[in-house]
Design an enzyme around this catalytic site. Structure first.
Site, PDB file in Angstrom:
ATOM      1  N   ARG A 186       0.808  -1.221   0.000  1.00 41.60           N
ATOM      2  CA  ARG A 186       0.000   0.000   0.000  1.00 41.60           C
ATOM      3  C   ARG A 186       0.841   1.271   0.000  1.00 41.60           C
ATOM      4  O   ARG A 186       0.304   2.367  -0.158  1.00 41.60           O
ATOM      5  CB  ARG A 186      -0.916   0.013   1.238  1.00 41.60           C
ATOM      6  CG  ARG A 186      -1.863  -1.171   1.334  1.00 41.60           C
ATOM      7  CD  ARG A 186      -3.008  -0.859   2.256  1.00 41.60           C
ATOM      8  NE  ARG A 186      -3.738   0.324   1.784  1.00 41.60           N
ATOM      9  CZ  ARG A 186      -4.675   0.940   2.470  1.00 41.60           C
ATOM     10  NH1 ARG A 186      -5.018   0.496   3.666  1.00 41.60           N
ATOM     11  NH2 ARG A 186      -5.284   2.011   1.986  1.00 41.60           N
TER      12      ARG A 186
ATOM     13  N   ARG B 139       1.175  -1.041  11.664  1.00 43.10           N
ATOM     14  CA  ARG B 139       1.350  -0.135  10.524  1.00 43.10           C
ATOM     15  C   ARG B 139       1.997   1.199  10.904  1.00 43.10           C
ATOM     16  O   ARG B 139       2.597   1.857  10.058  1.00 43.10           O
ATOM     17  CB  ARG B 139      -0.016   0.163   9.881  1.00 43.10           C
ATOM     18  CG  ARG B 139      -0.778  -1.075   9.429  1.00 43.10           C
ATOM     19  CD  ARG B 139      -0.224  -1.650   8.141  1.00 43.10           C
ATOM     20  NE  ARG B 139      -0.960  -2.845   7.745  1.00 43.10           N
ATOM     21  CZ  ARG B 139      -2.063  -2.825   7.023  1.00 43.10           C
ATOM     22  NH1 ARG B 139      -2.585  -1.675   6.623  1.00 43.10           N
ATOM     23  NH2 ARG B 139      -2.660  -3.953   6.709  1.00 43.10           N
TER      24      ARG B 139
ATOM     25  N   HIS C 293      -6.228  -1.152  13.171  1.00 41.03           N
ATOM     26  CA  HIS C 293      -6.060   0.289  13.277  1.00 41.03           C
ATOM     27  C   HIS C 293      -6.805   0.812  14.503  1.00 41.03           C
ATOM     28  O   HIS C 293      -7.784   0.202  14.942  1.00 41.03           O
ATOM     29  CB  HIS C 293      -6.654   0.984  12.048  1.00 41.03           C
ATOM     30  CG  HIS C 293      -5.821   0.878  10.806  1.00 41.03           C
ATOM     31  ND1 HIS C 293      -6.327   0.425   9.611  1.00 41.03           N
ATOM     32  CD2 HIS C 293      -4.531   1.203  10.565  1.00 41.03           C
ATOM     33  CE1 HIS C 293      -5.381   0.469   8.684  1.00 41.03           C
ATOM     34  NE2 HIS C 293      -4.280   0.925   9.241  1.00 41.03           N
TER      35      HIS C 293
ATOM     36  N   CYS D 264     -12.581   4.191   6.777  1.00 47.76           N
ATOM     37  CA  CYS D 264     -11.453   3.903   5.886  1.00 47.76           C
ATOM     38  C   CYS D 264     -11.705   4.373   4.464  1.00 47.76           C
ATOM     39  O   CYS D 264     -10.772   4.631   3.711  1.00 47.76           O
ATOM     40  CB  CYS D 264     -11.206   2.404   5.823  1.00 47.76           C
ATOM     41  SG  CYS D 264     -11.366   1.577   7.385  1.00 47.76           S
TER      42      CYS D 264
HETATM   43  C1  CIR Z   1      -5.511  -2.964   4.860  1.00 47.40           C
HETATM   44  O1  CIR Z   1      -5.234  -4.004   5.455  1.00 47.40           O
HETATM   45  O2  CIR Z   1      -4.747  -2.011   4.808  1.00 47.40           O
HETATM   46  C2  CIR Z   1      -6.861  -2.874   4.164  1.00 47.40           C
HETATM   47  N1  CIR Z   1      -7.234  -4.169   3.723  1.00 47.40           N
HETATM   48  C3  CIR Z   1      -7.896  -2.291   5.098  1.00 47.40           C
HETATM   49  C4  CIR Z   1      -7.619  -0.880   5.487  1.00 47.40           C
HETATM   50  C5  CIR Z   1      -8.623  -0.356   6.438  1.00 47.40           C
HETATM   51  N2  CIR Z   1      -8.397   1.008   6.681  1.00 47.40           N
HETATM   52  C6  CIR Z   1      -8.615   1.606   7.830  1.00 47.40           C
HETATM   53  O3  CIR Z   1      -8.953   0.975   8.820  1.00 47.40           O
HETATM   54  N3  CIR Z   1      -8.400   2.912   7.864  1.00 47.40           N
END
Ligand code: CIR
Length: 257
Positions: free
Chosen positions: A87, A135, A165, A252
């Site tokens: 990402r 992360r 998160h 998200c």
């Molecule tokens: C990830 O693992 O990064 C994505 N599949 C999901 C991101 C979710 N985003 C968030 O909670 N802000």
């Protein structure tokens, strides 16, 4: 304070290859995800915001989750350094969109070895809680606080134990009200708020978003919906089942500012 703008990005067909901690939920259905995204945009518009819709990016399966590569405050915008390798490049894709709204002096960056995902940042007025997670690392948080300070804002760190998160498990609804689930129910950091406790079987719905007095709640979580309505909010529901399969929720999917 009201939000005037929202940025979203259309889901990519490659979303079926997105990161997930719950493969047992199955792969997302792209067509259905697109329909749910349309409904999400419609709900946001009902809350009186201008919605900027960015095009899908097939090379980044998780790029519809625009909350992670940027953090937007009242004073300035931050391009993050997303902690998941697949990402990380999303930061270069979101930057031009963010720059449409902020001039050079009001755009800052988190740089390596610092990492930070916007999903770990929760805004409560001028205070920003940031989760230290898989992360978001110590150096990312240090840089974030330094940037906030320059903008006359402040932050505090919340160590995470179980969730992906910070906002997977805690979300602020304004007016002192906070939705809390799991490990966040008992964290002293949030004692001062009116905490609305989310039952474990509806934990996914801790991720609701406040948009100008209305709270958008994921569809299919009746206890949370009733609790939010009891707290005095108008509500809208949007089905996010296909995003849930990728650990993604309502917050998200947008940047709100
Ligand atoms: C990830 O693992 O990064 C994505 N599949 C999901 C991101 C979710 N985003 C968030 O909670 N802000």
């Amino acid at each position: 304070t009201a939000f005037t703008n929202v940025i979203v990005r259309r889901p990519a067909k490659s979303m079926v290859e997105g990161i997930t901690s719950a493969p047992e939920l199955g792969k997302p259905d792209y067509e259905l995800a697109c329909k749910q995204h349309d409904d999400y945009i419609a709900a946001l518009k009902q809350c009186g915001v201008e919605v900027t819709v960015l095009p899908a990016l097939e090379q980044f399966p998780d790029s519809c989750f625009v909350e992670d590569p940027a953090v937007i405050t009242r004073k300035g915008a931050l391009i993050t350094n997303p902690g998941a390798a697949s990402r990380n490049g999303e930061k270069d894709e979101i930057e031009p969109a963010v720059r449409q709204f902020f001039d050079d002096e009001h755009v800052a960056h988190i740089v390596a070895p610092g990492t930070l995902d916007g999903g770990d940042v929760m805004m409560v007025g001028d205070h920003f809680y940031v989760g230290r997670s898989a992360r978001t690392n110590e150096e990312g948080i240090r840089q974030f606080f330094e940037i906030l300070e320059g903008w006359g804002l402040e932050g505090s760190e919340v160590p995470l134990e179980h969730v992906l998160h910070l906002k997977t498990g805690v979300n602020y609804l304004e007016d002192g009200n906070m939705l809390v689930s799991g490990e966040f129910v008992t964290k002293p950091d949030f004692e001062q708020y009116n905490r609305i406790e989310i039952p474990e079987d509806e934990a996914y719905a801790a991720n609701c978003i406040w948009v100008n007095g209305t709270v958008i709640v994921p569809e299919g979580y009746p206890t949370v919906l009733a609790a939010v309505q009891d707290a005095g909010y108008e509500t809208l529901t949007v089905d996010t089942s296909e995003y849930r399969k990728l650990d993604g929720g309502l917050s998200c999917l947008s940047l709100r500012f």
